[in-house]
Design a protein around this motif. Structure first.
Motif, short mmCIF file in Angstrom:
data_model
loop_
_atom_site.label_atom_id
_atom_site.label_comp_id
_atom_site.label_asym_id
_atom_site.label_seq_id
_atom_site.Cartn_x
_atom_site.Cartn_y
_atom_site.Cartn_z
N GLN A 245 30.84 -22.53 -73.51
CA GLN A 245 30.88 -23.20 -72.21
C GLN A 245 32.21 -23.89 -71.99
N ASN A 246 32.86 -24.40 -73.04
CA ASN A 246 34.14 -25.10 -72.90
C ASN A 246 35.34 -24.16 -72.94
N ALA A 247 35.12 -22.90 -73.24
CA ALA A 247 36.23 -21.95 -73.33
C ALA A 247 36.70 -21.56 -71.94
N PRO A 248 38.00 -21.33 -71.77
CA PRO A 248 38.49 -20.88 -70.46
C PRO A 248 37.95 -19.49 -70.14
N ASP A 249 37.75 -19.24 -68.89
CA ASP A 249 37.19 -17.96 -68.46
C ASP A 249 38.30 -16.94 -68.30
N SER A 250 38.53 -16.16 -69.35
CA SER A 250 39.53 -15.10 -69.29
C SER A 250 39.05 -13.93 -70.16
N TYR A 251 39.72 -12.83 -70.00
CA TYR A 251 39.36 -11.62 -70.76
C TYR A 251 39.47 -11.86 -72.26
N THR B 103 39.03 -14.56 -74.00
CA THR B 103 38.05 -15.46 -74.62
C THR B 103 36.62 -14.98 -74.37
N THR B 104 36.33 -14.46 -73.20
CA THR B 104 34.97 -14.08 -72.86
C THR B 104 34.49 -12.90 -73.70
N LYS B 105 35.29 -11.87 -73.78
CA LYS B 105 34.88 -10.65 -74.50
C LYS B 105 34.66 -10.91 -76.00
N PRO B 106 35.59 -11.60 -76.69
CA PRO B 106 35.33 -11.87 -78.11
C PRO B 106 34.12 -12.78 -78.32
N LEU B 107 33.94 -13.77 -77.46
CA LEU B 107 32.80 -14.67 -77.64
C LEU B 107 31.48 -13.94 -77.45
N LYS B 108 31.45 -12.95 -76.56
CA LYS B 108 30.23 -12.15 -76.41
C LYS B 108 29.97 -11.34 -77.69
N ALA B 109 31.02 -10.83 -78.27
CA ALA B 109 30.86 -10.07 -79.52
C ALA B 109 30.44 -10.99 -80.66
N TYR B 110 31.00 -12.21 -80.69
CA TYR B 110 30.66 -13.15 -81.76
C TYR B 110 29.22 -13.62 -81.66
N SER B 111 28.62 -13.57 -80.48
CA SER B 111 27.26 -14.08 -80.32
C SER B 111 26.25 -13.26 -81.13
N GLN B 112 26.64 -12.06 -81.57
CA GLN B 112 25.75 -11.23 -82.39
C GLN B 112 25.85 -11.56 -83.88
N LEU B 113 26.87 -12.36 -84.26
CA LEU B 113 27.07 -12.71 -85.67
C LEU B 113 26.27 -13.96 -86.03
N LEU B 114 26.44 -14.39 -87.27
CA LEU B 114 25.79 -15.61 -87.74
C LEU B 114 26.79 -16.75 -87.72
#
Length: 159
Positions: free
Chosen positions: A42-48, A50-61
């Motif tokens: 939520q605090n990350a800037p909205d850009s390509y 940051t958004t794309k890696p954070l979506k990928a990281y959401s599948q990790l532990l």
């Protein structure tokens, strides 16, 4: 008596009588469920970038800090780490073996100081190509005793 004890210990360990304990993961949670990770998203800037890696990281532990952690409990994950390590070590060894073989070759040709300053390019390329098989060359030189100098051949500073 020591040899018998060692032999018995090796046999016990080899047969697997002592079972290995499996570590249980109790501190890591899926990143999508981690409050610290959700806050980071939520605090990350909205850009390509940051958004794309954070979506990928959401599948990790994730740990308590909200950062993803890679648990190497499966062979496929271990290979994901092992392959780059092996590639790095091979390339580093290739670079080192190239320099070593070039320095050894110019010692035999004469005027090595000059050839260190002004690199003999055809000789260097030849050393580079031959160094692609550096693991086999290293084993061969180790067996023949040519890989390491004897203690008497190593100069010692008078300091």
């Amino acid at each position: 008596m020591k040899r018998i004890f060692t032999l018995v210990l090796v046999i016990i360990l080899w047969l697997g009588i002592i079972t290995s304990a499996l570590a249980e993961n109790t501190t890591l949670v899926p990143c999508a469920e981690s409050s610290a990770f959700v806050e980071r998203v939520q605090n990350a800037p909205d850009s390509y970038y940051t958004t794309k890696p954070l979506k990928a990281y959401s599948q990790l532990l994730c740990g308590e800090d909200g950062l993803p952690h890679l648990v190497l409990d499966r062979l496929s994950l271990a290979l994901d780490v092992l392959i780059p390590i092996v590639i790095f070590l091979y390339i580093a060894g290739w670079i080192g073996w190239t320099g070593r073989s070039y320095l050894r070759a110019i010692q035999k040709l004469g005027s090595p100081e000059e050839k260190e300053l002004f690199i003999d390019l055809p000789l260097f390329v030849k050393c580079m190509i031959l160094a692609f098989l550096w693991p086999a060359s290293a084993v061969q030189e180790f067996i023949s005793g040519d890989l390491v100098n004897k203690d008497e051949e190593i100069p010692i500073s008078i300091r």
